[in-house]
Design a protein around this motif. Sequence first.
Motif, short mmCIF file in Angstrom:
data_model
loop_
_atom_site.label_atom_id
_atom_site.label_comp_id
_atom_site.label_asym_id
_atom_site.label_seq_id
_atom_site.Cartn_x
_atom_site.Cartn_y
_atom_site.Cartn_z
N UNK A 60 0.84 -1.19 0.00
CA UNK A 60 0.00 0.00 0.00
C UNK A 60 0.88 1.25 0.00
N UNK A 61 0.73 2.09 -1.00
CA UNK A 61 1.51 3.33 -1.09
C UNK A 61 0.63 4.50 -0.65
N UNK A 62 1.18 5.34 0.20
CA UNK A 62 0.45 6.51 0.69
C UNK A 62 1.44 7.53 1.22
N UNK A 63 0.96 8.71 1.45
CA UNK A 63 1.78 9.75 2.06
C UNK A 63 2.79 10.39 1.12
N UNK A 64 2.46 10.44 -0.17
CA UNK A 64 3.37 11.08 -1.13
C UNK A 64 3.46 12.57 -0.86
N UNK A 65 4.59 13.14 -1.20
CA UNK A 65 4.78 14.58 -1.09
C UNK A 65 5.72 15.02 -2.19
N UNK A 66 5.67 16.29 -2.51
CA UNK A 66 6.53 16.87 -3.56
C UNK A 66 7.82 17.40 -2.96
#
Length: 68
Positions: A60-66
């Motif tokens: 599960x992928x989550x919490x992406x940021x730039x």
Amino acid sequence: DGSNVLRLTTDVADITDFAARYSPDGTQISFVSNRDTNNEIYIMNTDGSLQTRITMDGASDAGADWSP
């Protein structure tokens, strides 16, 4: 002021799109979606076009940021 609201992602009972973040230059939005049965990270233009999945794995992928 809340007027002229535009939905950018699909509103379907089994799909959850969340954790939206604007890119530093304001041209794209990253978000997490389970539309492919697993939380994956997507990006799209600020008008909702060109929604593209950028992760593809069994976790599960989550919490992406730039990053600037």
